[in-house]
Motif scaffolding. Structure first.
Motif, short mmCIF file in Angstrom:
data_model
loop_
_atom_site.label_atom_id
_atom_site.label_comp_id
_atom_site.label_asym_id
_atom_site.label_seq_id
_atom_site.Cartn_x
_atom_site.Cartn_y
_atom_site.Cartn_z
N ARG A 53 -61.26 46.04 -69.17
CA ARG A 53 -61.47 46.49 -70.72
C ARG A 53 -59.63 45.23 -71.02
O ARG A 53 -58.98 45.63 -71.98
CB ARG A 53 -61.70 47.17 -71.50
CG ARG A 53 -61.07 46.79 -73.04
CD ARG A 53 -61.22 47.72 -73.99
NE ARG A 53 -61.80 47.91 -75.40
CZ ARG A 53 -61.36 47.17 -76.01
NH1 ARG A 53 -59.86 46.73 -75.94
NH2 ARG A 53 -61.87 46.86 -77.34
N ASP B 201 -65.30 47.66 -73.74
CA ASP B 201 -64.46 46.89 -75.29
C ASP B 201 -66.80 46.15 -74.74
O ASP B 201 -67.38 45.68 -74.27
CB ASP B 201 -64.37 45.72 -74.86
CG ASP B 201 -64.25 44.93 -75.60
OD1 ASP B 201 -64.66 45.79 -76.89
OD2 ASP B 201 -63.51 44.33 -75.93
N GLN B 202 -67.35 46.64 -76.36
CA GLN B 202 -68.04 45.65 -76.76
C GLN B 202 -67.97 44.47 -78.00
O GLN B 202 -69.29 44.04 -78.35
CB GLN B 202 -69.49 46.57 -76.84
CG GLN B 202 -69.13 47.82 -79.04
CD GLN B 202 -69.96 48.54 -79.16
OE1 GLN B 202 -70.68 48.55 -78.26
NE2 GLN B 202 -69.15 48.96 -80.54
N ASN B 203 -67.06 44.19 -78.25
CA ASN B 203 -66.77 43.30 -78.80
C ASN B 203 -66.19 42.10 -78.41
O ASN B 203 -65.66 41.21 -79.31
CB ASN B 203 -65.85 43.57 -80.48
CG ASN B 203 -67.06 45.26 -80.74
OD1 ASN B 203 -67.56 45.08 -81.21
ND2 ASN B 203 -66.31 45.86 -81.10
N LEU C 32 -74.60 46.37 -72.48
CA LEU C 32 -73.40 45.08 -72.28
C LEU C 32 -73.88 44.34 -71.19
O LEU C 32 -74.20 44.81 -69.62
CB LEU C 32 -72.64 46.60 -71.86
CG LEU C 32 -72.01 47.63 -73.27
CD1 LEU C 32 -71.53 48.44 -72.50
CD2 LEU C 32 -71.60 46.46 -74.24
N VAL D 7 -67.31 53.32 -74.70
CA VAL D 7 -67.38 52.15 -75.37
C VAL D 7 -65.47 52.71 -76.07
O VAL D 7 -65.50 53.37 -76.71
CB VAL D 7 -67.45 51.68 -76.53
CG1 VAL D 7 -67.04 50.51 -77.62
CG2 VAL D 7 -68.94 50.82 -75.95
N ARG E 284 -72.18 43.00 -76.26
CA ARG E 284 -73.51 43.89 -76.07
C ARG E 284 -74.56 42.05 -76.66
O ARG E 284 -74.01 42.05 -77.09
CB ARG E 284 -74.06 44.63 -77.55
CG ARG E 284 -74.50 46.21 -76.75
CD ARG E 284 -74.49 46.81 -78.39
NE ARG E 284 -73.57 47.72 -77.28
CZ ARG E 284 -73.71 48.65 -77.04
NH1 ARG E 284 -74.86 48.34 -75.91
NH2 ARG E 284 -73.18 49.53 -76.51
#
Length: 320
Positions: A152, A90-92, A106, A132, A99
């Protein structure tokens, strides 16, 4: 000549009929792309495996191969030959997989787990290609072997075990509510007929849809979209694992977690079905992480800022 032209234009404008300005009482804020109310439940072709313990994985390799020396013919040797570990992340999700706005790198608790696996294979934690993936896309990415692992915030369940394999549990979370700081809501029981947001493909959206109070589930692609909808007053609450919600509270002081946990969410690392050697290898990496203190250091770095006391790492359970 220019002056005459300006006069002419002004004259035309002043001689026309006056225009009444429209009165706008309110403007409906747009919902995030992909937001959907009352989504249809996912179809499944098979029932959950009987007597399944989703937290039980395969016993670690003994002994573990040294970094850079993967046994010939193994999944790990193939990954080494490819020159990188391809990891779905995930990046959120702040604190777990996000990020860094200053470096664009990341970071987070889940990202640390990925780097441990890469270091165990290559001797270099940076031999990673991050891919992602959304909550809804995690299983497909593994089934199509687009990634070697998914790390994740993924809950191990019997239904998911039918499609993919899981590592031993590396973290245990629990579903809670996130509401506006002024809200009096403390449970899903109080949200009958109200909109509650969760990510598509998550166990959280099913818990909301199945609740006896009949809240209105609203699903989105990313958890950050739920926070936006809550901030804009488009949903009454969002609900997911407290680990994810903790990151949102750290980002926005106008929201709060409410009520106790009402589920247990054991996180496992997803691995393509049939790659049992990789499962055993990853479980060896997780055991080394706990024994060396790296797991605790990672927790303190990321989740320690939530103010919650550090829990003990989950005790691994094995099915063989």
């Amino acid at each position: 000549m220019l002056a005459l032209l300006l006069v002419g234009v002004t004259g035309c404008a002043s001689g026309g009929r006056p225009v009444d300005l429209a009165t706008v009482d309110s403007v409906e804020r747009p919902a995030p792309v992909g937001a959907e109310e009352n989504p249809a439940p996912p179809s499944t072709s098979a029932a959950p495996a009987p007597n399944c313990d989703p937290t039980a994985s395969f016993r670690p390799l003994t002994p573990m191969p040294p970094p850079g020396q993967m046994p010939q013919g193994t999944t790990m040797a193939k990954i080494k030959a490819n020159g990188k570990l391809v990891a779905g992340v995930d990046q959120n999700t702040f604190l777990f997989g996000f990020r860094n706005p200053n470096t664009n790198a990341l970071e987070g608790f889940d990202i640390d787990r990925v780097r441990e696996i890469a270091k165990a294979i290559f001797g270099d934690e940076n031999k990673v290609q991050f891919k992602v993936v959304t909550s809804a896309g995690r299983i497909d990415a593994l089934k199509k072997k687009q990634v070697d692992v998914v790390v994740r915030t993924m809950t191990a369940t019997c239904v998911r075990w039918q499609d993919i394999d899981f590592s031993a549990i590396y973290y245990t979370a629990g579903q809670r509510l996130l509401v506006d700081r002024a809200s009096k809501v403390t449970s899903l029981d109080q949200l009958g007929g109200k909109k509650v947001c969760a990510a598509k493909g998550s166990t959280s959206i099913k818990t909301i849809a199945d609740h006896k109070a009949n809240p209105i589930p609203v699903q989105v692609d990313n958890w950050s979209d739920c926070l936006v909808m809550l901030q804009q007053g488009q949903v009454e609450a969002m609900s997911t694992d407290d680990t994810i919600l903790s990151g949102m509270v750290a980002q926005d002081p106008n929201v709060k977690m409410a009520g106790p946990r009402f589920t247990q969410e054991p996180y496992g690392i997803g691995i393509p079905k049939g790659n049992e050697d990789m499962v055993r290898f990853v479980n060896g990496v997780l055991e080394q992480s706990v024994a060396s203190g790296a797991w605790a250091q990672s927790y303190d770095r990321w989740l320690g800022r939530t103010g919650e006391p550090r829990p003990k790492p989950p005790a691994p359970r094995y099915r063989d």
